[in-house]
Design an enzyme around this catalytic site. Structure first.
Site, PDB file in Angstrom:
ATOM      1  CE  LYS A  38      -2.460   3.551   1.672  1.00  0.00           C
ATOM      2  NZ  LYS A  38      -1.788   4.821   2.041  1.00  0.00           N
TER       3      LYS A  38
ATOM      4  CG  ASP B 172      -7.241   3.716   2.443  1.00  0.00           C
ATOM      5  OD1 ASP B 172      -7.927   3.385   1.354  1.00  0.00           O
ATOM      6  OD2 ASP B 172      -7.376   4.794   3.098  1.00  0.00           O
TER       7      ASP B 172
END
Length: 284
Positions: A214, A233
């Site tokens: 991420k 996220d």
DNA sequence: TTCCAGGGATATA
DNA sequence: TATATCCATGGA
């Protein structure tokens, strides 16, 4: 041959004037989670990037960017890219219709790689007000004094700090990541990395302590303009769950499926979706 | 008091 | 390769 591109701005020695604000909105740009160093003062915003700064103000239907670093911010704000074209492609997806209308003035900034690496290591399992506060303390502690503000620290300055410093600015358990990543970065050529493919660049970035998929995707999207990726996220996971009614798959699979859907414009789609659903405080 | 935030490292199977 | 647990901090 027709010219399909037109300028949305004009520039002089000390300012940029955005004349077409349908693809440039200060709040949309600053509040969509890609940038952490800015202050609101009255009806103005002060923005800091690397060692530069600018003042943003809306006036008479225009946005005025006052700065000593005009060419830097023309690139930073991605002013030579046609966002009407990007939005016209993405709006063909029904689920992007409302998010694009809501965040119509979002632009993906061209930010400094080192600043993004350090900032998004700090961002992990953290919230935006705290991320901003930690980065502000980081600049004050290690950045060059530019007079009325502090620059983002250089790699040398970051490497001079120890774990206790990073803890003292509130980084918590990420302090060790920051120490180790800063050391590892001496073997990185951050400019060269832009020439790598998204896949190769991701492999390189996740080798840094504190950088997972991420964080790597955010670095690639915000510093290297890699847009064939979709950072997952806590908010975009909820978006996926809502879109496909499936919360059983992993974040990596979610990301892969969304890139399959939005292709090379995935990074842009992610920003419109993130900004819209975070503003709604979407829950499962 | 517990939960949550632009998640990642580590151990374990 | 896939899953579970731990991790600092502070606001809600």
């Amino acid at each position: 041959m027709p010219i399909t591109y037109y300028m949305i701005y004009s520039k002089s020695a000390d300012k940029i004037i955005i004349s077409d604000t349908s693809d440039f909105n200060i709040e949309h740009i600053l509040d969509c989670g890609q940038v952490f160093r800015y202050l609101k003062t009255g009806d103005c915003y002060t923005l800091f990037a690397k060692d530069a700064n600018c003042l943003l103000q809306s006036k008479d239907g225009c946005v005025i960017i006052k700065t000593k670093f005009v060419d830097f911010f023309v690139n930073y704000f991605d002013l030579d890219r046609d966002y009407k074209k990007i939005k016209s492609e993405l709006v063909k997806f029904d689920e992007l219709n409302e998010p694009i209308r809501f965040g119509s003035g979002i632009r993906l900034l061209n930010q400094d790689p080192l600043e993004m690496i350090i900032s998004f290591i700090i961002s992990a399992n953290n919230n935006i007000p705290r991320i901003k506060m930690i980065i502000e303390r980081l600049c004050k502690g290690l950045g060059q004094n530019m007079g009325d503000y502090y620059a983002f620290p250089t790699l040398n300055a970051l490497q001079s700090a120890d774990e206790s410093f990073f803890k003292s600015i509130g980084a918590g358990y990420r302090a060790m990541y920051l120490v180790n990543a800063s050391r590892q970065l001496k073997d990185f050529d951050l400019d060269y990395l832009k020439s790598l493919t998204t896949s190769d660049l991701r492999k390189k970035l996740v080798s840094l302590m504190g950088v997972g998929n991420k964080v790597a995707d955010c670095i690639m999207l915000f510093a290297y303009k890699k847009t064939d990726l979709f950072p997952m996220d806590t908010w975009t996971k909820r978006v996926y769950t809502k879109m496909f009614n499936d919360k059983t798959v992993s974040a990596d699979v979610m990301s892969k499926n969304l890139v399959g859907r939005f292709g090379d414009l995935s990074g842009y789609a992610q920003q419109y979706l993130y900004y819209y659903f975070r503003s709604l405080k979407l829950t499962y």
